[in-house]
Design a protein around this motif. Sequence first.
Motif, PDB file in Angstrom:
ATOM      1  N   ALA A  19       0.832  -1.207   0.000  1.00  0.00           N
ATOM      2  CA  ALA A  19       0.000   0.000   0.000  1.00  0.00           C
ATOM      3  C   ALA A  19       0.867   1.259   0.000  1.00  0.00           C
ATOM      4  N   LYS A  20       2.118   1.143   0.434  1.00  0.00           N
ATOM      5  CA  LYS A  20       2.992   2.319   0.523  1.00  0.00           C
ATOM      6  C   LYS A  20       3.998   2.445  -0.613  1.00  0.00           C
ATOM      7  N   VAL A  21       4.507   1.325  -1.166  1.00  0.00           N
ATOM      8  CA  VAL A  21       5.524   1.401  -2.214  1.00  0.00           C
ATOM      9  C   VAL A  21       5.257   0.413  -3.345  1.00  0.00           C
ATOM     10  N   VAL A  22       5.724   0.809  -4.529  1.00  0.00           N
ATOM     11  CA  VAL A  22       5.687  -0.054  -5.711  1.00  0.00           C
ATOM     12  C   VAL A  22       7.122  -0.451  -6.004  1.00  0.00           C
ATOM     13  N   ARG A  23       7.346  -1.732  -6.284  1.00  0.00           N
ATOM     14  CA  ARG A  23       8.662  -2.244  -6.664  1.00  0.00           C
ATOM     15  C   ARG A  23       8.488  -3.011  -7.978  1.00  0.00           C
ATOM     16  N   HIS A  24       9.282  -2.669  -8.971  1.00  0.00           N
ATOM     17  CA  HIS A  24       9.205  -3.388 -10.259  1.00  0.00           C
ATOM     18  C   HIS A  24      10.468  -3.137 -11.060  1.00  0.00           C
ATOM     19  N   ASP A  25      10.489  -3.628 -12.291  1.00  0.00           N
ATOM     20  CA  ASP A  25      11.630  -3.468 -13.203  1.00  0.00           C
ATOM     21  C   ASP A  25      12.928  -3.957 -12.574  1.00  0.00           C
ATOM     22  N   GLN A  46       0.941   5.529  -5.258  1.00  0.00           N
ATOM     23  CA  GLN A  46      -0.173   6.469  -5.261  1.00  0.00           C
ATOM     24  C   GLN A  46      -1.240   6.046  -6.255  1.00  0.00           C
ATOM     25  N   LYS A  47      -0.827   5.713  -7.444  1.00  0.00           N
ATOM     26  CA  LYS A  47      -1.719   5.235  -8.502  1.00  0.00           C
ATOM     27  C   LYS A  47      -0.873   4.353  -9.399  1.00  0.00           C
ATOM     28  N   LEU A  48      -1.508   3.731 -10.367  1.00  0.00           N
ATOM     29  CA  LEU A  48      -0.729   3.004 -11.367  1.00  0.00           C
ATOM     30  C   LEU A  48       0.222   3.979 -12.049  1.00  0.00           C
ATOM     31  N   TRP A  49       1.423   3.527 -12.385  1.00  0.00           N
ATOM     32  CA  TRP A  49       2.434   4.390 -12.993  1.00  0.00           C
ATOM     33  C   TRP A  49       1.858   5.155 -14.178  1.00  0.00           C
ATOM     34  N   SER A  50       1.136   4.494 -15.041  1.00  0.00           N
ATOM     35  CA  SER A  50       0.606   5.152 -16.238  1.00  0.00           C
ATOM     36  C   SER A  50      -0.487   6.159 -15.906  1.00  0.00           C
ATOM     37  N   ASP A  51      -1.086   6.059 -14.704  1.00  0.00           N
ATOM     38  CA  ASP A  51      -2.162   6.969 -14.315  1.00  0.00           C
ATOM     39  C   ASP A  51      -1.677   8.134 -13.459  1.00  0.00           C
ATOM     40  N   VAL A  52      -0.415   8.111 -13.036  1.00  0.00           N
ATOM     41  CA  VAL A  52       0.091   9.197 -12.204  1.00  0.00           C
ATOM     42  C   VAL A  52       0.114  10.461 -13.042  1.00  0.00           C
ATOM     43  N   GLU A  53      -0.438  11.524 -12.486  1.00  0.00           N
ATOM     44  CA  GLU A  53      -0.501  12.760 -13.266  1.00  0.00           C
ATOM     45  C   GLU A  53       0.911  13.236 -13.617  1.00  0.00           C
ATOM     46  N   PRO A  54       1.074  13.850 -14.783  1.00  0.00           N
ATOM     47  CA  PRO A  54       2.409  14.270 -15.233  1.00  0.00           C
ATOM     48  C   PRO A  54       3.158  15.129 -14.229  1.00  0.00           C
ATOM     49  N   ARG A  55       2.447  15.943 -13.462  1.00  0.00           N
ATOM     50  CA  ARG A  55       3.104  16.795 -12.467  1.00  0.00           C
ATOM     51  C   ARG A  55       3.909  15.937 -11.480  1.00  0.00           C
ATOM     52  N   ILE A  56       3.348  14.820 -11.030  1.00  0.00           N
ATOM     53  CA  ILE A  56       4.040  13.953 -10.077  1.00  0.00           C
ATOM     54  C   ILE A  56       5.163  13.190 -10.769  1.00  0.00           C
ATOM     55  N   THR A  58       7.072  14.112 -13.015  1.00  0.00           N
ATOM     56  CA  THR A  58       8.236  14.936 -13.302  1.00  0.00           C
ATOM     57  C   THR A  58       8.858  15.547 -12.046  1.00  0.00           C
ATOM     58  N   VAL A  59       8.411  15.133 -10.870  1.00  0.00           N
ATOM     59  CA  VAL A  59       9.058  15.580  -9.640  1.00  0.00           C
ATOM     60  C   VAL A  59      10.455  14.969  -9.619  1.00  0.00           C
ATOM     61  N   PRO A  60      11.497  15.791  -9.486  1.00  0.00           N
ATOM     62  CA  PRO A  60      12.855  15.237  -9.468  1.00  0.00           C
ATOM     63  C   PRO A  60      13.006  14.161  -8.391  1.00  0.00           C
ATOM     64  N   ASN A  61      13.640  13.073  -8.771  1.00  0.00           N
ATOM     65  CA  ASN A  61      13.967  11.971  -7.863  1.00  0.00           C
ATOM     66  C   ASN A  61      12.739  11.306  -7.242  1.00  0.00           C
ATOM     67  N   TYR A  62      11.601  11.353  -7.939  1.00  0.00           N
ATOM     68  CA  TYR A  62      10.380  10.702  -7.463  1.00  0.00           C
ATOM     69  C   TYR A  62      10.559   9.183  -7.417  1.00  0.00           C
ATOM     70  N   SER A  63      11.052   8.611  -8.500  1.00  0.00           N
ATOM     71  CA  SER A  63      11.334   7.172  -8.507  1.00  0.00           C
ATOM     72  C   SER A  63      12.804   6.967  -8.174  1.00  0.00           C
ATOM     73  N   LYS A  64      13.087   5.856  -7.516  1.00  0.00           N
ATOM     74  CA  LYS A  64      14.431   5.553  -7.036  1.00  0.00           C
ATOM     75  C   LYS A  64      14.853   4.176  -7.535  1.00  0.00           C
ATOM     76  N   VAL A  65      16.141   3.898  -7.419  1.00  0.00           N
ATOM     77  CA  VAL A  65      16.637   2.551  -7.669  1.00  0.00           C
ATOM     78  C   VAL A  65      17.141   2.011  -6.332  1.00  0.00           C
ATOM     79  N   TRP A  66      16.561   0.890  -5.916  1.00  0.00           N
ATOM     80  CA  TRP A  66      16.893   0.289  -4.628  1.00  0.00           C
ATOM     81  C   TRP A  66      17.613  -1.038  -4.823  1.00  0.00           C
ATOM     82  N   HIS A  67      18.141  -1.560  -3.746  1.00  0.00           N
ATOM     83  CA  HIS A  67      18.919  -2.800  -3.709  1.00  0.00           C
ATOM     84  C   HIS A  67      18.315  -3.721  -2.656  1.00  0.00           C
ATOM     85  N   ALA A  68      18.346  -5.014  -2.934  1.00  0.00           N
ATOM     86  CA  ALA A  68      17.919  -6.024  -1.956  1.00  0.00           C
ATOM     87  C   ALA A  68      18.874  -7.206  -2.025  1.00  0.00           C
TER      88      ALA A  68
END
Length: 139
Positions: A19-25, A46-56, A58-68
């Motif tokens: 409910a809080k984070v999306v992990r993919h790719d 927040q929403k499906l990636w394709s449905d996230v409004e363009p304003r969100i 294009t927020v710098p560093n909105y998506s991250k690359v994580w390690h596990a």
Amino acid sequence: ELATAKFKFSEVKGLETTAKVVRHDNSNIMKIDGKYHVWYTRYPNQKLWSDVEPRIQTVPNYSKVWHAVSKDGWNWTETVDVLEDSPPDSWHQCCKHAPYVIRVEGKYYMFFTARCGPSTWNKRIGLAIADNPQGPFKN
């Protein structure tokens, strides 16, 4: 003659969308010093990636690359955000995703996709380098 491919899907633990984070790719998986390592795209759910409004998007560093890491390849423990944040106005400030990591002569090289601005078609491939699998990977 080609044989028919057979696939079996099995659930892994620790890399689910919540409910809080999306992990993919997710990237390729590497075995290093007896542990499995993977890198992947992570962002607030927040929403499906394709449905996230363009304003969100294009927020710098909105998506991250994580390690596990994992001892068995089935049960994963998320560690850290490994790709350093992008400076303002850089081409790679938005939508960093789809990492792929290689190891050459003791260094780790991460290829990733990103963009700058609202155009979803203006994607580029970046390269970041680290001394260990948990980064930090620097552009």
